[in-house]
Design a protein around this motif. Structure first.
Motif, PDB file in Angstrom:
ATOM      1  N   LYS A   3      35.582   8.312  93.887  1.00 29.26           N
ATOM      2  CA  LYS A   3      35.827   6.868  93.804  1.00 29.26           C
ATOM      3  C   LYS A   3      35.634   6.373  92.376  1.00 29.26           C
ATOM      4  N   PHE A   4      34.582   6.855  91.724  1.00 27.97           N
ATOM      5  CA  PHE A   4      34.339   6.455  90.341  1.00 27.97           C
ATOM      6  C   PHE A   4      35.535   6.828  89.458  1.00 27.97           C
ATOM      7  N   LEU A   5      36.003   8.067  89.576  1.00 28.08           N
ATOM      8  CA  LEU A   5      37.133   8.508  88.758  1.00 28.08           C
ATOM      9  C   LEU A   5      38.404   7.728  89.079  1.00 28.08           C
ATOM     10  N   ASP A   6      38.651   7.500  90.358  1.00 30.95           N
ATOM     11  CA  ASP A   6      39.829   6.709  90.748  1.00 30.95           C
ATOM     12  C   ASP A   6      39.762   5.312  90.149  1.00 30.95           C
ATOM     13  N   ASP A   7      38.609   4.670  90.276  1.00 30.81           N
ATOM     14  CA  ASP A   7      38.438   3.320  89.737  1.00 30.81           C
ATOM     15  C   ASP A   7      38.585   3.310  88.215  1.00 30.81           C
ATOM     16  N   TYR A   8      37.977   4.293  87.569  1.00 30.30           N
ATOM     17  CA  TYR A   8      38.045   4.378  86.104  1.00 30.30           C
ATOM     18  C   TYR A   8      39.484   4.562  85.645  1.00 30.30           C
ATOM     19  N   LEU A   9      40.191   5.494  86.255  1.00 33.21           N
ATOM     20  CA  LEU A   9      41.581   5.752  85.862  1.00 33.21           C
ATOM     21  C   LEU A   9      42.464   4.539  86.106  1.00 33.21           C
ATOM     22  N   GLU A  10      42.258   3.869  87.215  1.00 30.96           N
ATOM     23  CA  GLU A  10      43.050   2.670  87.504  1.00 30.96           C
ATOM     24  C   GLU A  10      42.809   1.597  86.446  1.00 30.96           C
ATOM     25  N   GLU A  11      41.541   1.396  86.096  1.00 30.77           N
ATOM     26  CA  GLU A  11      41.196   0.406  85.076  1.00 30.77           C
ATOM     27  C   GLU A  11      41.777   0.774  83.715  1.00 30.77           C
ATOM     28  N   MET A  12      41.602   2.020  83.312  1.00 29.26           N
ATOM     29  CA  MET A  12      42.060   2.446  81.983  1.00 29.26           C
ATOM     30  C   MET A  12      43.587   2.488  81.890  1.00 29.26           C
ATOM     31  N   ASN A  13      44.256   2.873  82.964  1.00 28.29           N
ATOM     32  CA  ASN A  13      45.720   2.896  82.944  1.00 28.29           C
ATOM     33  C   ASN A  13      46.296   1.495  82.783  1.00 28.29           C
ATOM     34  N   GLY A  14      45.581   0.499  83.260  1.00 28.91           N
ATOM     35  CA  GLY A  14      46.038  -0.876  83.132  1.00 28.91           C
ATOM     36  C   GLY A  14      45.839  -1.459  81.738  1.00 28.91           C
ATOM     37  N   LYS A  15      44.938  -0.887  80.960  1.00 29.10           N
ATOM     38  CA  LYS A  15      44.620  -1.424  79.635  1.00 29.10           C
ATOM     39  C   LYS A  15      45.591  -0.972  78.548  1.00 29.10           C
ATOM     40  N   GLY A  16      46.121   0.215  78.700  1.00 26.82           N
ATOM     41  CA  GLY A  16      46.966   0.747  77.636  1.00 26.82           C
ATOM     42  C   GLY A  16      46.120   1.247  76.471  1.00 26.82           C
ATOM     43  N   PHE A  17      46.781   1.763  75.447  1.00 24.09           N
ATOM     44  CA  PHE A  17      46.081   2.250  74.263  1.00 24.09           C
ATOM     45  C   PHE A  17      47.050   2.220  73.084  1.00 24.09           C
ATOM     46  N   GLU A  18      46.514   2.393  71.908  1.00 30.07           N
ATOM     47  CA  GLU A  18      47.323   2.342  70.693  1.00 30.07           C
ATOM     48  C   GLU A  18      47.970   3.704  70.457  1.00 30.07           C
ATOM     49  N   GLU A  19      49.098   3.930  71.093  1.00 33.67           N
ATOM     50  CA  GLU A  19      49.759   5.234  71.045  1.00 33.67           C
ATOM     51  C   GLU A  19      50.095   5.650  69.619  1.00 33.67           C
ATOM     52  N   LYS A  20      50.598   4.735  68.803  1.00 37.48           N
ATOM     53  CA  LYS A  20      50.960   5.081  67.417  1.00 37.48           C
ATOM     54  C   LYS A  20      49.760   5.615  66.648  1.00 37.48           C
ATOM     55  N   GLU A  21      48.620   4.971  66.808  1.00 34.97           N
ATOM     56  CA  GLU A  21      47.407   5.384  66.088  1.00 34.97           C
ATOM     57  C   GLU A  21      46.951   6.762  66.538  1.00 34.97           C
ATOM     58  N   TYR A  22      46.971   7.019  67.845  1.00 39.14           N
ATOM     59  CA  TYR A  22      46.540   8.321  68.348  1.00 39.14           C
ATOM     60  C   TYR A  22      47.512   9.431  67.941  1.00 39.14           C
ATOM     61  N   ARG A  23      48.794   9.127  67.914  1.00 38.33           N
ATOM     62  CA  ARG A  23      49.773  10.119  67.461  1.00 38.33           C
ATOM     63  C   ARG A  23      49.566  10.434  65.975  1.00 38.33           C
ATOM     64  N   LYS A  24      49.243   9.410  65.186  1.00 39.95           N
ATOM     65  CA  LYS A  24      48.984   9.619  63.758  1.00 39.95           C
ATOM     66  C   LYS A  24      47.749  10.505  63.568  1.00 39.95           C
ATOM     67  N   ARG A  25      46.680  10.214  64.293  1.00 40.04           N
ATOM     68  CA  ARG A  25      45.457  11.010  64.192  1.00 40.04           C
ATOM     69  C   ARG A  25      45.733  12.471  64.548  1.00 40.04           C
ATOM     70  N   PHE A  26      46.454  12.668  65.650  1.00 35.47           N
ATOM     71  CA  PHE A  26      46.767  14.033  66.083  1.00 35.47           C
ATOM     72  C   PHE A  26      47.640  14.728  65.041  1.00 35.47           C
ATOM     73  N   GLY A  27      48.604  14.009  64.502  1.00 38.09           N
ATOM     74  CA  GLY A  27      49.460  14.570  63.460  1.00 38.09           C
ATOM     75  C   GLY A  27      48.674  14.933  62.211  1.00 38.09           C
ATOM     76  N   ASP A  28      47.720  14.083  61.835  1.00 41.25           N
ATOM     77  CA  ASP A  28      46.876  14.374  60.671  1.00 41.25           C
ATOM     78  C   ASP A  28      46.074  15.664  60.883  1.00 41.25           C
ATOM     79  N   VAL A  29      45.553  15.845  62.091  1.00 34.31           N
ATOM     80  CA  VAL A  29      44.791  17.056  62.411  1.00 34.31           C
ATOM     81  C   VAL A  29      45.704  18.276  62.322  1.00 34.31           C
ATOM     82  N   LEU A  30      46.879  18.198  62.936  1.00 31.73           N
ATOM     83  CA  LEU A  30      47.815  19.330  62.909  1.00 31.73           C
ATOM     84  C   LEU A  30      48.260  19.656  61.486  1.00 31.73           C
TER      85      LEU A  30
END
Length: 144
Positions: A3-30
């Protein structure tokens, strides 16, 4: 727990995230790994896969090092990435306990930055190897 994981995932999926920033970070690492790690994330030249624990330690450690200093050239990577300590921290039976995850990530970060590694816990206990299963890894950098 479910239940905790279901609730957490539902909440986080609704918030979104800064995809461009995370892609840049991952690209910098690679980019960094591609530039300074001659065989990338692999343990040896002939490997066809990368263990998840090794990928995690290198990728997150590189990211944290880049957060500390953007423009730096690491020295002596071959001396520690092929050594016994990194082998012990990333071997297949290394657990995913919080201290072990932190220690392998900090090992990469601090070695890249050329500083003493900040271990969580007693270093003698961390590297105690009663079975003597770890030895230095392959010398693919020619620096060991």
């Amino acid at each position: 727990m479910d239940k905790f994981l279901d609730d957490y995932l539902e909440e986080m999926n609704g918030k979104g995230f800064e995809e461009k920033e995370y892609r840049k970070r991952f690209g910098d690492v690679l980019d960094f790994v591609g530039l300074y790690f001659p065989i990338g994330f692999k343990k040896s030249q002939n490997d066809n896969s990368v263990p998840r624990i090794r990928f995690e330690a290198i990728s997150v450690g590189v990211h944290l090092a880049l957060r500390c200093r953007q423009d730096f050239v690491p020295e002596g990577i071959g001396a520690w990435i092929t050594g016994k300590e990194f082998g012990q921290l990333t071997r297949s039976d290394a657990s995913n306990s919080r201290p072990k995850v932190i220690n392998r990530i900090h090992f990469v970060r601090d070695n890249l930055l050329g500083k003493e590694v900040e271990y969580e816990g007693d270093k003698d206990k961390i590297f105690h190897d009663p079975r003597h299963i770890d030895s230095d890894q392959a010398d693919f950098f020619g620096e060991v």
